[in-house]
Design a protein around this motif. Structure first.
Motif, PDB file in Angstrom:
ATOM      1  N   ARG A 156      -4.215  -9.620   7.157  1.00 24.70           N
ATOM      2  CA  ARG A 156      -5.270  -9.144   6.263  1.00 24.70           C
ATOM      3  C   ARG A 156      -4.642  -8.772   4.929  1.00 24.70           C
ATOM      4  NH1 ARG A 156      -7.348 -10.511  10.300  1.00 24.70           N
ATOM      5  NH2 ARG A 156      -8.754  -9.407  11.706  1.00 24.70           N
ATOM      6  N   SER A 157      -5.416  -8.897   3.896  1.00 25.17           N
ATOM      7  CA  SER A 157      -4.957  -8.347   2.623  1.00 25.17           C
ATOM      8  C   SER A 157      -6.176  -7.926   1.801  1.00 25.17           C
ATOM      9  CB  SER A 157      -4.116  -9.353   1.838  1.00 25.17           C
ATOM     10  OG  SER A 157      -4.921 -10.364   1.314  1.00 25.17           O
ATOM     11  N   ILE A 158      -5.964  -6.897   1.018  1.00 26.40           N
ATOM     12  CA  ILE A 158      -6.984  -6.457   0.064  1.00 26.40           C
ATOM     13  C   ILE A 158      -6.389  -6.677  -1.318  1.00 26.40           C
ATOM     14  CG2 ILE A 158      -8.418  -4.555  -0.713  1.00 26.40           C
ATOM     15  CD1 ILE A 158      -7.960  -3.271   2.000  1.00 26.40           C
ATOM     16  N   GLN A 159      -7.137  -7.328  -2.153  1.00 27.56           N
ATOM     17  CA  GLN A 159      -6.629  -7.641  -3.489  1.00 27.56           C
ATOM     18  C   GLN A 159      -7.641  -7.167  -4.528  1.00 27.56           C
ATOM     19  OE1 GLN A 159      -6.517 -11.827  -2.603  1.00 27.56           O
ATOM     20  NE2 GLN A 159      -4.293 -11.864  -2.536  1.00 27.56           N
ATOM     21  N   PHE A 160      -7.113  -6.540  -5.533  1.00 28.97           N
ATOM     22  CA  PHE A 160      -7.965  -6.118  -6.642  1.00 28.97           C
ATOM     23  C   PHE A 160      -7.271  -6.557  -7.931  1.00 28.97           C
ATOM     24  CE2 PHE A 160      -8.951  -2.960  -9.958  1.00 28.97           C
ATOM     25  CZ  PHE A 160     -10.312  -3.197 -10.052  1.00 28.97           C
ATOM     26  N   ILE A 212     -16.191  -9.350  -4.280  1.00 28.92           N
ATOM     27  CA  ILE A 212     -17.112  -8.791  -5.274  1.00 28.92           C
ATOM     28  C   ILE A 212     -16.460  -9.049  -6.616  1.00 28.92           C
ATOM     29  CG2 ILE A 212     -18.245  -6.713  -6.142  1.00 28.92           C
ATOM     30  CD1 ILE A 212     -17.804  -5.453  -3.381  1.00 28.92           C
ATOM     31  N   TYR A 249     -10.500   1.242  -1.653  1.00 24.68           N
ATOM     32  CA  TYR A 249      -9.399   0.270  -1.658  1.00 24.68           C
ATOM     33  C   TYR A 249      -8.057   0.965  -1.477  1.00 24.68           C
ATOM     34  CZ  TYR A 249      -6.053  -2.981  -3.749  1.00 24.68           C
ATOM     35  OH  TYR A 249      -4.968  -3.775  -4.006  1.00 24.68           O
ATOM     36  N   TYR A 266     -11.177  -9.284  -0.055  1.00 26.40           N
ATOM     37  CA  TYR A 266     -10.621  -8.869   1.243  1.00 26.40           C
ATOM     38  C   TYR A 266     -10.361 -10.147   2.031  1.00 26.40           C
ATOM     39  CZ  TYR A 266     -10.315  -6.717   5.895  1.00 26.40           C
ATOM     40  OH  TYR A 266      -9.903  -6.313   7.156  1.00 26.40           O
ATOM     41  N   LEU A 303     -12.560  -8.099  -6.585  1.00 25.99           N
ATOM     42  CA  LEU A 303     -12.035  -7.424  -5.403  1.00 25.99           C
ATOM     43  C   LEU A 303     -12.208  -8.376  -4.218  1.00 25.99           C
ATOM     44  CD1 LEU A 303     -11.039  -4.760  -4.000  1.00 25.99           C
ATOM     45  CD2 LEU A 303     -13.457  -4.214  -3.674  1.00 25.99           C
ATOM     46  N   GLN A 311      -2.105  -5.920  -4.528  1.00 24.55           N
ATOM     47  CA  GLN A 311      -2.312  -6.494  -3.194  1.00 24.55           C
ATOM     48  C   GLN A 311      -1.736  -5.565  -2.144  1.00 24.55           C
ATOM     49  OE1 GLN A 311      -1.741 -10.836  -2.262  1.00 24.55           O
ATOM     50  NE2 GLN A 311       0.016 -10.075  -1.113  1.00 24.55           N
ATOM     51  N   TYR A 312      -2.552  -5.309  -1.127  1.00 21.92           N
ATOM     52  CA  TYR A 312      -2.071  -4.561   0.021  1.00 21.92           C
ATOM     53  C   TYR A 312      -2.286  -5.463   1.222  1.00 21.92           C
ATOM     54  CZ  TYR A 312      -1.227  -0.742   3.252  1.00 21.92           C
ATOM     55  OH  TYR A 312      -0.694   0.058   4.242  1.00 21.92           O
ATOM     56  N   GLY A 313      -1.209  -5.860   1.874  1.00 20.86           N
ATOM     57  CA  GLY A 313      -1.357  -6.826   2.950  1.00 20.86           C
ATOM     58  C   GLY A 313      -0.482  -6.530   4.141  1.00 20.86           C
ATOM     59  N   LEU A 351      -7.966  -1.206   7.219  1.00 21.73           N
ATOM     60  CA  LEU A 351      -8.476  -2.574   7.212  1.00 21.73           C
ATOM     61  C   LEU A 351      -7.420  -3.594   7.629  1.00 21.73           C
ATOM     62  CD1 LEU A 351     -10.512  -2.383   3.903  1.00 21.73           C
ATOM     63  CD2 LEU A 351     -11.450  -2.639   6.193  1.00 21.73           C
ATOM     64  N   MET A 352      -6.242  -3.089   7.930  1.00 19.80           N
ATOM     65  CA  MET A 352      -5.142  -3.985   8.290  1.00 19.80           C
ATOM     66  C   MET A 352      -5.066  -4.169   9.810  1.00 19.80           C
ATOM     67  SD  MET A 352      -3.707  -4.973   5.539  1.00 19.80           S
ATOM     68  CE  MET A 352      -5.184  -4.845   4.554  1.00 19.80           C
ATOM     69  N   PRO A 353      -4.557  -5.322  10.260  1.00 15.77           N
ATOM     70  CA  PRO A 353      -4.378  -5.494  11.703  1.00 15.77           C
ATOM     71  C   PRO A 353      -3.251  -4.596  12.200  1.00 15.77           C
ATOM     72  CG  PRO A 353      -3.431  -7.347  10.512  1.00 15.77           C
ATOM     73  CD  PRO A 353      -4.103  -6.471   9.494  1.00 15.77           C
TER      74      PRO A 353
END
Lengths: 410, 405
Positions: free
Chosen positions: A400-404, A369, B17, A383, A381, A69-71, B24-26
């Protein structure tokens, strides 16, 4: 509010009590074989892949889910993190004819939380009347009973199933469940009395009304916090071609209103009402499911308004199967695209002091996805785009966070 | 072929990613849009304490961790959202009397009303005969600077007899300190009383007293310094001292460091012509006589606070605001219509902490800057009259200047 919730409570209670009687009168067991493969959300504990060995009376299974997780923003950890969300072990056994044992032992966040989430015996007296006792999954909403990671294309659980209904919610108790099958239709019910919540619903470090905070008492597996049961019940109906609709209710007294037979506070009620649905369209290419829950909690008038007496949450997942074919050597692998929309309001109402709206809400959208190499595993994946108002309803803070990650039964 | 495309697609998604996360972050809000950030130039140890104090500031207390049994709020941040101004929801009530002979209702729970209670307990009510006033929490950002203004500088700004005949006669609030509050080395005393500067009536001496009192009076949390829970004369019991303090000295200390090390609100749009014009008008109609734009700190172990000029728009003195703001309630030597000059820094960001509306003056009665100016009577009446005589454009320029603070 109190009158309407009282009527709602009573109506549901009567309905749930009468429902099995009506269903019993309609039973037609000859159709059982035609529809036996149709499952309801409440059947999730039966509908898991188990490993069995010949003559061994116990079946074993489980699942794990992990992700990166990148948030940024709200409560996200800054930067990139790897998370072992949970590993769950199932054990089940047919103790004797029509007596079954099921259990679910979960290790969350490594070994930080170890919970026996489900551990029950089912005595089947009739398809319409099964006695279940032990540690039960309270039948409120759909996600609480159908929460296995591999079944979902989203890494985070829906907010309504964490912030409103504190999945996984299980308690010690007993009650009945049953089903009625008819051609393309299946009807099911569950109703249990269990130990319930405690005063931490409104006296907690989360700073808001929280069923999650109220379920943490480690003594709840041996005693009720106030000597009064929590009722939870659900009825669900499913049509093979249309989908499933569930209506559920949970309620009872949550506070410690007496001590040594001395009444120290009034009995304060908690009511939770939930509706869930699920549908598959276009030959199962399009799957839609969702859940809505609302809570009413009797919060003392003199307690802080940051602890709301009404909360609600709702989510809807739309998943479209873009491809289903042999992919990278996996037969019948699936590539899914999806979107989750969800909203949660932890405190519905207005401030007494200035009659302005209380905030403490969150709106989120999660495109996803998901790649499913087979029926029991998923690589996904996500977002996550979310926007939260604080209690005072100040300008929202974006996050926001991106999770894989992945999840699989084993 | 299709598999290759899928493979490339999947690989692209994964690579994206890991390399596009940041995009993609605020974005973090600019420093001049927030108040809950630390000063630049703290030492690593000071940053560490700041972070600990920040955590404490956001901590919600419960009955198990010391809340109550009677209280106003459950955490520091519920009154000081984002270290900005408070909201009417968390306004507190002080009660007492109209004269300056000391609070006669101390044994009935004065001066602060705890209007909330844990389940099963009764909140306080204002006793018969007591007068009262409601206070909205002030901005906490920048209080470290205010604490370090020397007593001598504050006295130099005072003009109790209006010697310059400008109609303004600011005075400090001389108040008796509790025995657990130690005066600073630069402190000036008069008849055993000291110059206080914090709070709407400037009745609190320093951030130590403010923090300890807030834990106790606002949240019902006991400490080494105030070991009893607040008194509730309706409860029929005396407050029972806890065996151990509910909050330890380390926590108190971290909270104080957090407050001291908060960045002061940063002015925005300083070069805007309207803002410049508004500032000139603000000075010319006499507002700056009380809302002093520049003060100076004394010595401090926190380097960014050590002997620096800053711009709070206050003189830390009490001024008679006339019948318009007479609440018939006193604290220390402050008279019923006397209020400490509110620092104006951060004024333009108030709506970000007050639910996208503004609630100004000590109790939030003014719903706009213009309305707040209209409430300025007494020593503020001359400036108010001059403001009223300005053209609409000139008034707008002043408002724009104030919103830039």
């Amino acid at each position: 509010m109190r009158t309407s919730t009282f009527i709602l409570h009573k109506s549901l209670y009567i309905f749930v009590l009468l429902f099995p009687c009506w269903v019993y009168a309609q039973a037609n067991t000859t159709l059982l074989n035609d529809t036996a493969k149709m499952k309801l959300n409440m059947d999730a504990v039966y509908n898991r892949p188990f490993l069995t060995a010949s003559k061994l009376p116990v079946a074993i299974g489980g699942y794990l889910e992990a992700n990166s997780q990148y948030g940024l923003g709200n409560n996200y950890l800054e930067g990139l993190h790897f998370q072992m969300r949970r590993m769950t072990i199932f054990l089940s056994s047919s103790v004797a004819k029509k007596i079954k044992f099921f259990s679910e032992l979960e290790f969350e966040e490594g070994t930080r939380k170890i919970n026996l989430e489900f551990c029950a015996l089912d005595f089947e007296m009739h398809p319409l009347l099964n006695l279940r006792g032990g540690i039960l999954l309270n039948p409120i909403g759909a996600f609480n009973q159908n929460h296995d990671g591999p079944r979902w294309d989203f890494i985070d659980r829906p907010l309504v199933a964490t912030g409103i209904i504190p999945t996984t919610l299980s308690n010690v108790g007993m009650g009945f469940n049953g089903k009625y099958f008819s051609r393309n239709w299946i009807l099911g019910y569950e109703m249990y009395l269990t130990n319930g919540f405690d005063h931490k619903i409104i006296d907690n470090e989360e700073g808001r009304t929280s069923l999650n905070a109220g379920k943490q008492d480690l003594n709840k597996f041996t005693r009720s916090s106030n000597g009064m049961p929590l009722f939870s019940g659900k009825i669900a109906i499913r049509n093979r071609n249309i989908g499933e609709l569930g209506i559920s209710y949970m309620g009872g007294v949550y506070n410690n209103w007496r001590n040594n037979r001395i009444v120290i506070d009034k009995q304060r009620q908690l009511h939770v009402f939930a509706i869930d649905f699920a549908s598959s369209l276009f030959k199962n290419k399009l799957n839609i499911q969702g859940e809505m829950a609302q809570i009413w909690v009797d919060v003392p008038d003199n307690f802080s308004e940051q602890y709301g007496n009404k909360q609600m949450g709702v989510y809807m997942d739309v998943i479209y199967t873009l491809l289903q074919q042999q992919i990278l050597g996996w037969d019948k692998a699936k590539l899914n695209l999806g979107l989750r929309a969800e909203y949660i309001d932890y405190n519905i109402g207005k401030f007494k002091e200035n009659n302005t709206k209380i905030g403490d809400d969150l709106l989120a959208f999660v495109p996803c996805i998901a790649f499913r190499p087979n029926g029991t595993s998923v690589v996904r994946l996500n977002y996550r785009i979310e926007q939260a108002h604080d209690l005072l309803n100040n300008p929202p803070t974006p996050a926001r966070s991106i999770q894989f990650g992945f999840s699989s039964y084993f | 072929m299709k598999h290759k495309i899928l493979f490339v697609l999947a690989l692209s998604v994964l690579v994206s990613y890991f390399i596009a996360c940041e995009k993609l972050m605020p974005k973090n809000p600019a420093a001049d849009q927030v108040m809950d950030i630390p000063l630049n130039g703290l030492t690593p140890a000071q940053y560490q304490l700041f972070i600990e104090g920040d955590h404490e500031f956001e901590q919600t207390y419960t009955s198990e961790t010391g809340l109550g049994p009677i209280f106003v709020s459950t955490s520091c941040i519920s009154c000081h959202s984002g270290d900005n101004k408070g909201h009417p929801f968390s306004a507190l009530t002080r009660f007492g009397q109209a004269d300056t002979n000391g609070n006669q209702f101390l044994d009935m729970g004065a001066p602060q009303l705890q209007n909330r209670a844990l389940p099963g307990y009764t909140p306080e009510l204002i006793p018969n005969g007591a007068t009262f006033s409601k206070f909205i929490a002030p901005i906490t950002a920048g209080v470290g600077f205010l604490e370090l203004v020397s007593d001598a500088d504050i006295l130099a700004l005072a003009d109790p007899n209006d010697a310059n005949s400008d109609g303004i006669s600011g005075v400090p609030n001389w108040n008796t300190l509790p025995n657990w509050v130690k005066p600073a080395s630069h402190a000036i005393s008069k008849n055993g009383k000291y110059i206080c500067r914090f709070g709407r009536k400037a009745s609190t001496y320093n951030l130590h007293q403010q923090t300890v009192s807030a834990f106790n009076n606002d949240m019902g949390v006991t400490s080494f310094f105030l070991p009893n829970n607040p008194t509730n004369h309706l409860a029929g019991t005396n407050p029972i001292p806890d065996g151990d303090p509910e909050v330890d000295n380390k926590t108190i200390n971290a909270t104080i460091i957090y407050l001291q090390a908060l960045q002061a609100p940063i002015q925005r749009n300083q070069q805007d012509e309207q803002v410049k014009k508004g500032k000139d008008l603000f000075v010319s109609i006499g507002c700056e006589s009380c809302h002093k734009q520049t003060l100076k700190t004394g010595p401090s172990a926190i380097a960014p606070l050590n002997q620096v000029e800053f711009h709070p728009y206050t003189d830390l003195l009490l001024h008679d605001m006339g019948p318009e703001l007479n609440d018939n309630y006193t604290e220390g030597s402050a008279l019923v219509s006397e209020w400490r000059t509110t620092p104006l820094w951060g004024l333009g960001l108030a709506a970000n902490a007050q639910g996208q509306k503004v609630y100004l003056l000590h109790d939030g009665r003014a719903r706009s800057i213009e309305e707040a100016i209209e409430y300025h009577g007494g020593e503020g009446s001359n400036s108010r009259s001059k403001f009223q005589q300005l053209s609409q454009l000139e008034k707008l320029a002043i408002i724009q200047f104030l919103n830039s603070l």
